[in-house]
Design an enzyme around this catalytic site. Structure first.
Site, PDB file in Angstrom:
ATOM      1  N   LYS A 189       0.878  -1.177   0.000  1.00  0.00           N
ATOM      2  CA  LYS A 189       0.000   0.000   0.000  1.00  0.00           C
ATOM      3  C   LYS A 189       0.909   1.218   0.000  1.00  0.00           C
ATOM      4  O   LYS A 189       1.473   1.602   1.033  1.00  0.00           O
ATOM      5  CB  LYS A 189      -0.881  -0.015   1.256  1.00  0.00           C
ATOM      6  N   GLU A 264       9.480   1.528  10.987  1.00  0.00           N
ATOM      7  CA  GLU A 264      10.513   2.561  10.813  1.00  0.00           C
ATOM      8  C   GLU A 264       9.794   3.896  10.857  1.00  0.00           C
ATOM      9  O   GLU A 264       9.059   4.250   9.935  1.00  0.00           O
ATOM     10  CB  GLU A 264      11.228   2.371   9.477  1.00  0.00           C
ATOM     11  N   CYS A 298      13.940  10.521   6.831  1.00  0.00           N
ATOM     12  CA  CYS A 298      13.826  10.151   8.245  1.00  0.00           C
ATOM     13  C   CYS A 298      15.140  10.331   8.989  1.00  0.00           C
ATOM     14  O   CYS A 298      15.151  10.631  10.170  1.00  0.00           O
ATOM     15  CB  CYS A 298      13.357   8.717   8.359  1.00  0.00           C
ATOM     16  N   GLU A 401       9.334  16.561  14.971  1.00  0.00           N
ATOM     17  CA  GLU A 401       9.843  16.334  13.619  1.00  0.00           C
ATOM     18  C   GLU A 401       9.122  17.283  12.655  1.00  0.00           C
ATOM     19  O   GLU A 401       7.905  17.229  12.519  1.00  0.00           O
ATOM     20  CB  GLU A 401       9.570  14.881  13.217  1.00  0.00           C
TER      21      GLU A 401
HETATM   22  P1  NAD Z   1       2.302   8.535   7.383  1.00  0.00           P
HETATM   23  O1  NAD Z   1       2.455   7.753   8.639  1.00  0.00           O
HETATM   24  O2  NAD Z   1       1.318   9.630   7.348  1.00  0.00           O
HETATM   25  O3  NAD Z   1       1.907   7.566   6.178  1.00  0.00           O
HETATM   26  C1  NAD Z   1       2.697   6.439   5.857  1.00  0.00           C
HETATM   27  C2  NAD Z   1       1.807   5.397   5.210  1.00  0.00           C
HETATM   28  O4  NAD Z   1       0.862   4.924   6.159  1.00  0.00           O
HETATM   29  C3  NAD Z   1       1.008   5.905   4.024  1.00  0.00           C
HETATM   30  O5  NAD Z   1       0.996   4.913   3.007  1.00  0.00           O
HETATM   31  C4  NAD Z   1      -0.371   6.094   4.614  1.00  0.00           C
HETATM   32  O6  NAD Z   1      -1.394   5.968   3.666  1.00  0.00           O
HETATM   33  C5  NAD Z   1      -0.440   4.942   5.604  1.00  0.00           C
HETATM   34  N1  NAD Z   1      -1.411   5.088   6.697  1.00  0.00           N
HETATM   35  C6  NAD Z   1      -1.888   6.221   7.245  1.00  0.00           C
HETATM   36  N2  NAD Z   1      -2.787   5.930   8.216  1.00  0.00           N
HETATM   37  C7  NAD Z   1      -2.858   4.575   8.299  1.00  0.00           C
HETATM   38  C8  NAD Z   1      -3.580   3.672   9.115  1.00  0.00           C
HETATM   39  N3  NAD Z   1      -4.431   4.087  10.064  1.00  0.00           N
HETATM   40  N4  NAD Z   1      -3.390   2.343   8.931  1.00  0.00           N
HETATM   41  C9  NAD Z   1      -2.536   1.892   7.994  1.00  0.00           C
HETATM   42  N5  NAD Z   1      -1.835   2.707   7.179  1.00  0.00           N
HETATM   43  C10 NAD Z   1      -1.979   4.037   7.335  1.00  0.00           C
HETATM   44  O7  NAD Z   1       3.765   9.038   7.013  1.00  0.00           O
HETATM   45  P2  NAD Z   1       4.186  10.009   5.795  1.00  0.00           P
HETATM   46  O8  NAD Z   1       3.759  11.393   6.150  1.00  0.00           O
HETATM   47  O9  NAD Z   1       3.777   9.393   4.514  1.00  0.00           O
HETATM   48  O10 NAD Z   1       5.779   9.891   5.863  1.00  0.00           O
HETATM   49  C11 NAD Z   1       6.587  10.714   6.636  1.00  0.00           C
HETATM   50  C12 NAD Z   1       6.991  10.019   7.931  1.00  0.00           C
HETATM   51  O11 NAD Z   1       7.680   8.804   7.639  1.00  0.00           O
HETATM   52  C13 NAD Z   1       7.959  10.822   8.773  1.00  0.00           C
HETATM   53  O12 NAD Z   1       7.587  10.767  10.121  1.00  0.00           O
HETATM   54  C14 NAD Z   1       9.295  10.108   8.580  1.00  0.00           C
HETATM   55  O13 NAD Z   1      10.228  10.285   9.608  1.00  0.00           O
HETATM   56  C15 NAD Z   1       8.851   8.697   8.445  1.00  0.00           C
HETATM   57  N6  NAD Z   1       9.874   7.908   7.770  1.00  0.00           N
HETATM   58  C16 NAD Z   1      10.625   7.050   8.541  1.00  0.00           C
HETATM   59  C17 NAD Z   1      11.641   6.298   7.953  1.00  0.00           C
HETATM   60  C18 NAD Z   1      12.508   5.394   8.795  1.00  0.00           C
HETATM   61  O14 NAD Z   1      13.219   4.581   8.237  1.00  0.00           O
HETATM   62  N7  NAD Z   1      12.473   5.485  10.119  1.00  0.00           N
HETATM   63  C19 NAD Z   1      11.887   6.421   6.587  1.00  0.00           C
HETATM   64  C20 NAD Z   1      11.104   7.314   5.835  1.00  0.00           C
HETATM   65  C21 NAD Z   1      10.094   8.045   6.450  1.00  0.00           C
END
Ligand code: NAD
Length: 507
Positions: A189, A264, A298, A401
């Site tokens: 997804k 992550e 991240c 963040e």
């Molecule tokens: P997000 O958590 O908003 O979304 C990530 C994914 O989760 C998307 O595909 C979204 O559709 C899905 N999602 C949202 N709500 C959900 C739910 N209730 N159930 C299941 N899936 C759901 O994150 P974002 O804004 O897309 O990405 C940015 C974040 O990702 C930042 O916090 C960043 O630090 C983190 N990130 C972490 C790493 C790491 O390796 N630690 C790497 C890249 C990004």
């Protein structure tokens, strides 16, 4: 050069603009059962980029069934065949790298100078795990007096992979390649804000000869498609990359089906610069690690902890360079910072400028939308690289963040104070240390509460090493063998030599 990249884009974009991007279920482009779609836009001017199928529980169910069925075949593929198809996927990624790079950059706003490597890095992930297939099932031999015990690793089943909008192509390969190498099947997804390259990647995998159903993509919103994936009983585990709060939702949603989770999550990573460091190299690394990829990474070093003896001079050097960072069209090779991924995200990043000012930190550079670029591209999400100094650890600016090209600087006096500042936070993904004192470097590496530490270096990934965070930055590790701990079960087999005494009952 921008013109050349725009020409390349024109070659590929019409398909995405004119046709709805469907789900990819059991090897077929499949519309949502409900028929629902959502609009995708480019952050350059927020104009329409294409329609995307909006999945829900019904589409997830079809994909989970397909992945579950395909698992029976895929898990039994020989290592040699699985390795070959994964190398073929890597070959096709490289062959199509130009298309992947321009689409990724146009969809996310992350500059082409970084995105041009996204496809190659994705291909490397596939090659690395293709070559690890041969070791995936390996276990250990644990002999006892009466039994030989040995372990073997077996794939856990169909897994869900949920990815964020930053560097989506590379991140998807990073999660999916080890799952396939382990023998798992996948329902992916992708993030709704950057959905385009996920389908292209799965299409290439099918072109390479991956059997139908092994890799499915369901597009859609997190609260619907993502949630349904985390709740589906045929999905054995969820590999998730995204925000900490979403990870908390996923853990709750997956509780009823006892999902294994790998998270992550977010970070607010410290880069600590001591006065004995190679300061010129440190300046380069500090700037690169927060202003590359729009700061939407991240592992960005979003908190700069500076020793007071070099505070003013180092800050001035950083500020001078930040003022010159080039904001521009993401497809222009000269651009260093492109538009932020969405208008909503721009608003969030801007809100931290107000927060910083209200809290009393000093705005040194930026802190505003890039008006010239916004005019040029009719309201695109362009933000000037921003530098706040004189913050303290209790400020939201130092704790939360922002996920943009936004650096917060805090002073410190002693090593102990630096460690305390670095650790006084909910996150613990990466830490960066700059010092030429070898003992200090080792002490910091030991004492930082983070999953990864780089000393005298920016973030340089080495694929066999473990990647992941502690505290609210994550659960579990990716990379090398570590990924197999998540995608596989370790089974123990005990075989008696046939001579031990068996207790007798009922005699
Ligand atoms: P997000 O958590 O908003 O979304 C990530 C994914 O989760 C998307 O595909 C979204 O559709 C899905 N999602 C949202 N709500 C959900 C739910 N209730 N159930 C299941 N899936 C759901 O994150 P974002 O804004 O897309 O990405 C940015 C974040 O990702 C930042 O916090 C960043 O630090 C983190 N990130 C972490 C790493 C790491 O390796 N630690 C790497 C890249 C990004």
């Amino acid at each position: 050069m921008l013109e050349k990249n725009l020409e390349i884009l024109e070659k590929y974009l019409p398909r995405y603009k004119n046709e709805t991007i469907q789900h990819l279920i059991n090897g077929e482009a499949t519309p949502s059962v409900s028929g629902a779609t959502f609009d995708n836009s480019t952050p350059i001017d927020n104009s329409f980029m294409g329609k995307i199928a909006a999945g829900d529980a019904q589409d997830i169910d079809k994909a989970a069934q397909a992945a579950h069925t395909a698992f029976k075949e895929w898990r039994n593929w020989s290592a040699a065949d699985r390795r070959a198809v994964m190398h073929k996927i890597a070959d096709l990624i490289v062959k199509n790298k130009e298309e992947i790079a321009v689409l990724e950059s146009y969809d996310t706003g992350q500059a082409i100078r970084f995105m041009s490597k996204a496809a190659e890095r994705g291909a490397e992930n596939f090659r690395f795990y293709a070559d690890k297939v041969i070791d995936a099932q390996n276990g250990s031999s644990l002999p006892d007096k009466d039994h030989i015990n040995f372990t073997m690793r077996q794939p856990i089943g169909a897994v869900g992979i949920i990815t964020p909008w930053n560097t989506p192509f590379m991140l998807s390969t990073w999660k999916i390649a080890p799952a396939l190498a382990a023998g798992c099947t996948v329902v992916h997804k992708p993030a709704e804000l950057s959905p385009v390259t996920a389908n292209r990647l799965a299409e290439l995998a099918h072109e390479a000869g991956l059997p139908k159903g092994v890799w499915n993509v369901v597009q859609g919103l997190g609260e619907k498609a993502g949630k349904a994936l985390t709740e589906h009983p045929l999905i054995k585990a969820i590999g998730f990359v995204g925000e900490t709060i979403t990870g908390q939702h996923i853990m709750r949603q997956g509780a009823a089906t006892l999902k294994r989770v790998h998270f992550e999550l977010g970070g607010k990573n410290p880069v600590i610069v001591f006065d004995d460091a190679d300061l010129d190299r440190a300046v380069d690394a500090v700037i690169f690690m927060i202003y590359s990829l729009n700061g939407e990474r991240c592992t960005s070093s979003s908190r700069l902890l500076l020793q007071r003896s070099i505070y003013d001079s180092f800050l001035e050097k950083v500020a001078e360079r930040v003022r010159k960072i080039k904001v521009g069209h993401p497809l222009d090779p000269k651009t260093e910072i492109g538009p932020l991924v969405s208008a909503g995200h721009l608003k969030k990043v801007l809100s931290y400028v107000k927060i910083g000012k209200d809290e009393g930190a000093k705005l040194v550079v930026g802190g505003c939308t890039d008006v010239a670029m916004q005019r040029l591209y009719d309201g695109g999400n362009f933000f000037s690289p921003t530098l706040f100094a004189d913050a303290n650890i209790s400020m939201r600016l130092a704790q939360e963040e922002v996920f943009g090209p936004f650096l917060t600087v805090l002073p410190f006096d002693t090593e102990q104070e630096a460690v305390a500042l670095a650790n006084n936070i909910q996150y613990g993904l990466a830490g960066y240390v700059w010092t030429n004192d070898i003992g200090k470097a080792h002490r910091l590496a030991r004492d930082l509460e983070t999953g990864m530490v780089w000393v005298n270096s920016e973030n340089v990934r080495h694929l066999p090493t473990p990647f992941g965070g502690v505290k609210n930055s994550g659960i579990g590790r990716d990379g090398g063998e570590y990924s197999f701990d998540f995608y596989m079960e370790t089974k123990n087999i005990a075989i008696a030599y046939g001579t031990h005494k068996i207790p007798k009952l009922g005699i």
